[in-house]
Write a protein that holds these residues in place. Structure first.
Motif, mmCIF file in Angstrom:
data_model
loop_
_atom_site.group_PDB
_atom_site.id
_atom_site.type_symbol
_atom_site.label_atom_id
_atom_site.label_comp_id
_atom_site.label_asym_id
_atom_site.label_seq_id
_atom_site.Cartn_x
_atom_site.Cartn_y
_atom_site.Cartn_z
ATOM 1 N N ALA A 72 22.247 31.578 5.059
ATOM 2 C CA ALA A 72 21.539 30.548 4.413
ATOM 3 C C ALA A 72 21.568 29.647 3.606
ATOM 4 O O ALA A 72 21.016 28.533 3.257
ATOM 5 C CB ALA A 72 19.760 31.110 4.395
ATOM 6 N N GLU A 73 21.772 29.842 2.190
ATOM 7 C CA GLU A 73 21.683 29.806 1.649
ATOM 8 C C GLU A 73 23.714 28.760 1.411
ATOM 9 O O GLU A 73 23.153 27.425 0.752
ATOM 10 C CB GLU A 73 22.768 30.735 -0.006
ATOM 11 N N ASP A 74 24.048 28.772 1.803
ATOM 12 C CA ASP A 74 25.153 28.079 2.333
ATOM 13 C C ASP A 74 24.685 26.865 3.429
ATOM 14 O O ASP A 74 25.625 25.349 2.515
ATOM 15 C CB ASP A 74 26.909 28.944 3.352
ATOM 16 N N LEU A 75 24.484 27.392 4.523
ATOM 17 C CA LEU A 75 23.653 26.599 4.986
ATOM 18 C C LEU A 75 22.748 25.376 4.440
ATOM 19 O O LEU A 75 22.657 23.371 4.852
ATOM 20 C CB LEU A 75 22.664 27.014 6.385
ATOM 21 N N ILE A 76 21.533 25.677 3.235
ATOM 22 C CA ILE A 76 20.796 24.533 2.894
ATOM 23 C C ILE A 76 21.546 23.844 1.768
ATOM 24 O O ILE A 76 21.489 22.791 1.432
ATOM 25 C CB ILE A 76 20.187 25.324 1.932
ATOM 26 N N VAL A 77 22.611 24.271 0.986
ATOM 27 C CA VAL A 77 23.865 23.966 0.046
ATOM 28 C C VAL A 77 24.486 22.850 0.902
ATOM 29 O O VAL A 77 25.270 22.190 0.543
ATOM 30 C CB VAL A 77 24.489 24.324 -0.522
ATOM 31 N N LYS A 78 24.646 22.818 2.412
ATOM 32 C CA LYS A 78 24.589 21.939 3.394
ATOM 33 C C LYS A 78 23.777 20.819 3.289
ATOM 34 O O LYS A 78 24.641 19.932 4.081
ATOM 35 C CB LYS A 78 25.364 22.381 4.302
ATOM 36 N N ASN A 79 22.861 20.482 2.361
ATOM 37 C CA ASN A 79 21.983 19.552 2.537
ATOM 38 C C ASN A 79 21.167 19.820 3.791
ATOM 39 O O ASN A 79 20.807 18.690 4.555
ATOM 40 C CB ASN A 79 22.632 17.964 2.626
ATOM 41 N N CYS A 80 21.072 21.029 4.688
ATOM 42 C CA CYS A 80 19.728 20.317 5.370
ATOM 43 C C CYS A 80 18.365 19.954 5.395
ATOM 44 O O CYS A 80 18.072 20.517 4.328
ATOM 45 C CB CYS A 80 19.738 21.907 6.283
ATOM 46 N N LEU A 81 17.898 19.296 5.718
ATOM 47 C CA LEU A 81 16.880 19.195 5.339
ATOM 48 C C LEU A 81 15.626 19.781 5.790
ATOM 49 O O LEU A 81 15.053 20.717 4.452
ATOM 50 C CB LEU A 81 16.116 18.035 6.568
ATOM 51 N N SER A 82 15.754 21.250 6.682
ATOM 52 C CA SER A 82 14.863 22.606 6.546
ATOM 53 C C SER A 82 15.892 23.741 6.858
ATOM 54 O O SER A 82 16.118 23.105 7.736
ATOM 55 C CB SER A 82 13.517 21.689 6.670
ATOM 56 N N TYR A 83 14.978 24.737 6.276
ATOM 57 C CA TYR A 83 15.400 25.128 6.823
ATOM 58 C C TYR A 83 14.929 26.935 6.869
ATOM 59 O O TYR A 83 14.054 27.179 6.203
ATOM 60 C CB TYR A 83 17.253 26.345 5.568
ATOM 61 N N THR A 84 14.403 27.507 8.288
ATOM 62 C CA THR A 84 13.461 28.662 8.358
ATOM 63 C C THR A 84 14.614 29.524 8.746
ATOM 64 O O THR A 84 15.386 30.116 9.936
ATOM 65 C CB THR A 84 12.712 28.118 9.840
ATOM 66 N N GLY A 85 13.918 30.871 8.419
ATOM 67 C CA GLY A 85 15.031 32.031 8.578
ATOM 68 C C GLY A 85 14.274 33.008 9.277
ATOM 69 O O GLY A 85 13.338 33.826 8.099
ATOM 70 N N LEU A 86 14.551 33.981 10.173
ATOM 71 C CA LEU A 86 13.910 34.518 10.865
ATOM 72 C C LEU A 86 14.466 36.493 10.713
ATOM 73 O O LEU A 86 15.931 36.078 10.923
ATOM 74 C CB LEU A 86 13.512 34.831 11.889
ATOM 75 N N ASP A 87 13.807 36.977 9.983
ATOM 76 C CA ASP A 87 14.571 38.177 10.514
ATOM 77 C C ASP A 87 13.652 39.391 10.808
ATOM 78 O O ASP A 87 12.419 39.534 10.309
ATOM 79 C CB ASP A 87 15.315 39.553 9.381
ATOM 80 N N ILE A 88 13.853 41.052 11.400
ATOM 81 C CA ILE A 88 13.128 41.921 11.800
ATOM 82 C C ILE A 88 12.392 42.831 10.378
ATOM 83 O O ILE A 88 11.716 43.396 10.861
ATOM 84 C CB ILE A 88 12.760 42.422 12.995
ATOM 85 N N SER A 89 13.685 42.861 9.967
ATOM 86 C CA SER A 89 13.687 44.127 8.872
ATOM 87 C C SER A 89 12.954 43.368 7.087
ATOM 88 O O SER A 89 13.214 42.293 6.568
ATOM 89 C CB SER A 89 14.647 44.109 7.697
ATOM 90 N N THR A 90 11.522 43.947 7.248
ATOM 91 C CA THR A 90 10.760 43.935 6.223
ATOM 92 C C THR A 90 12.456 43.248 4.528
ATOM 93 O O THR A 90 11.915 42.998 3.981
ATOM 94 C CB THR A 90 10.096 45.082 5.694
ATOM 95 N N ARG A 91 12.847 44.579 4.450
ATOM 96 C CA ARG A 91 13.732 44.928 2.911
ATOM 97 C C ARG A 91 14.469 43.842 3.269
ATOM 98 O O ARG A 91 14.539 42.398 2.278
ATOM 99 C CB ARG A 91 14.320 45.883 3.570
ATOM 100 N N MET A 92 14.990 42.809 4.728
ATOM 101 C CA MET A 92 15.970 41.989 4.631
ATOM 102 C C MET A 92 15.551 40.580 3.695
ATOM 103 O O MET A 92 16.356 39.709 3.218
ATOM 104 C CB MET A 92 16.638 42.107 5.895
ATOM 105 N N THR A 93 14.044 39.841 4.225
ATOM 106 C CA THR A 93 13.360 38.972 4.097
ATOM 107 C C THR A 93 13.075 38.955 2.953
ATOM 108 O O THR A 93 12.704 38.039 2.066
ATOM 109 C CB THR A 93 12.463 38.777 5.297
ATOM 110 N N GLN A 94 12.632 40.655 2.286
ATOM 111 C CA GLN A 94 12.096 40.587 0.882
ATOM 112 C C GLN A 94 13.661 40.072 -0.183
ATOM 113 O O GLN A 94 13.177 39.209 -0.736
ATOM 114 C CB GLN A 94 12.169 42.013 0.180
ATOM 115 N N LEU A 95 15.014 40.506 0.138
ATOM 116 C CA LEU A 95 16.375 39.996 -0.373
ATOM 117 C C LEU A 95 15.708 38.498 -0.150
ATOM 118 O O LEU A 95 16.822 37.879 -1.132
ATOM 119 C CB LEU A 95 17.384 40.923 -0.171
ATOM 120 N N ALA A 96 15.954 37.841 1.135
ATOM 121 C CA ALA A 96 16.230 36.588 1.442
ATOM 122 C C ALA A 96 15.151 36.261 0.624
ATOM 123 O O ALA A 96 16.016 34.600 -0.380
ATOM 124 C CB ALA A 96 16.437 36.368 2.790
ATOM 125 N N GLN A 97 13.992 36.316 1.097
ATOM 126 C CA GLN A 97 13.090 35.440 -0.065
ATOM 127 C C GLN A 97 13.664 34.908 -1.122
ATOM 128 O O GLN A 97 13.710 34.265 -2.278
ATOM 129 C CB GLN A 97 11.922 36.237 -0.527
#
Length: 135
Positions: free
Chosen positions: A70-95
Motif C-alpha cells: 500500500a505504501e508503494d502504491l500511495i507513493v506512486k500518487n494514487c488519488l485514494s487507496y482502500t485496503g482490506l484484510d481479514i486479520s485484525t492484527r494486520m489491519t492494525q499494523l497497516a493503519q
C-alpha cells in the motif's frame, strides 16, 4: 511460530486452501513477522508496482497485510487507496504504517463480505490473497 507455520503449510497442501478462520488466526499471530520476508519480496514487488500507472486512480487492495505494498502504491500518487484484510492484527499494523497518508483507508473485513460504498475504483489489486483462495 515455526510449528504453527508448518501446520498451516501442511493444511494448505492437503486441502489446497485454508479456511477464513484459519487465515485470520494465522495472520493475527504472525503479524509483523511477515515483514521479515521483505528482503525476498521487495524487488519483485517493486517491479510489479512500477509497471502500474496509478496517477489519479482510486485503488483498492484485497489482503493488504502490513501495508508495505500500500505504501508503494500511495507513493506512486494514487488519488485514494482502500485496503482490506481479514486479520485484525494486520489491519492494525497497516493503519499504523499508513497513518501519514490522508488518502488511505484500511478496513478489517472479509473481502467476500465487503459492502462497497458509492466509491468507484480504477485499480483492483491483490498481492498476497490469491494463493489462499479455493480453486
Amino acid at each position: 511460530y515455526i510449528c504453527f507455520l508448518i501446520s498451516i503449510e501442511a493444511l494448505m497442501l492437503e486441502q489446497r486452501t485454508i479456511s477464513k478462520q484459519t487465515a485470520q488466526k494465522f495472520y493475527d499471530v504472525v503479524g509483523s513477522a511477515l515483514d521479515l520476508l521483505a528482503i525476498f519480496e521487495d524487488a519483485p514487488r517493486q517491479r510489479a508496482v512500477n509497471k502500474l500507472n496509478l496517477r489519479d486512480c482510486n485503488v483498492i487492495e484485497f489482503g493488504l497485510g502490513t501495508g508495505r505494498v500500500a505504501e508503494d502504491l500511495i507513493v506512486k500518487n494514487c488519488l485514494s487507496y482502500t485496503g482490506l484484510d481479514i486479520s485484525t492484527r494486520m489491519t492494525q499494523l497497516a493503519q499504523e504504517r499508513l497513518a501519514k497518508y490522508p488518502s488511505a483507508s484500511v478496513i478489517c473485513t472479509d473481502a467476500t463480505e465487503f459492502k462497497r460504498s458509492k466509491s468507484k475504483f480504477d485499480i483492483v489489486c491483490s498481492f498476497y490473497l490469491i494463493d489462499l483462495l479455493s480453486l
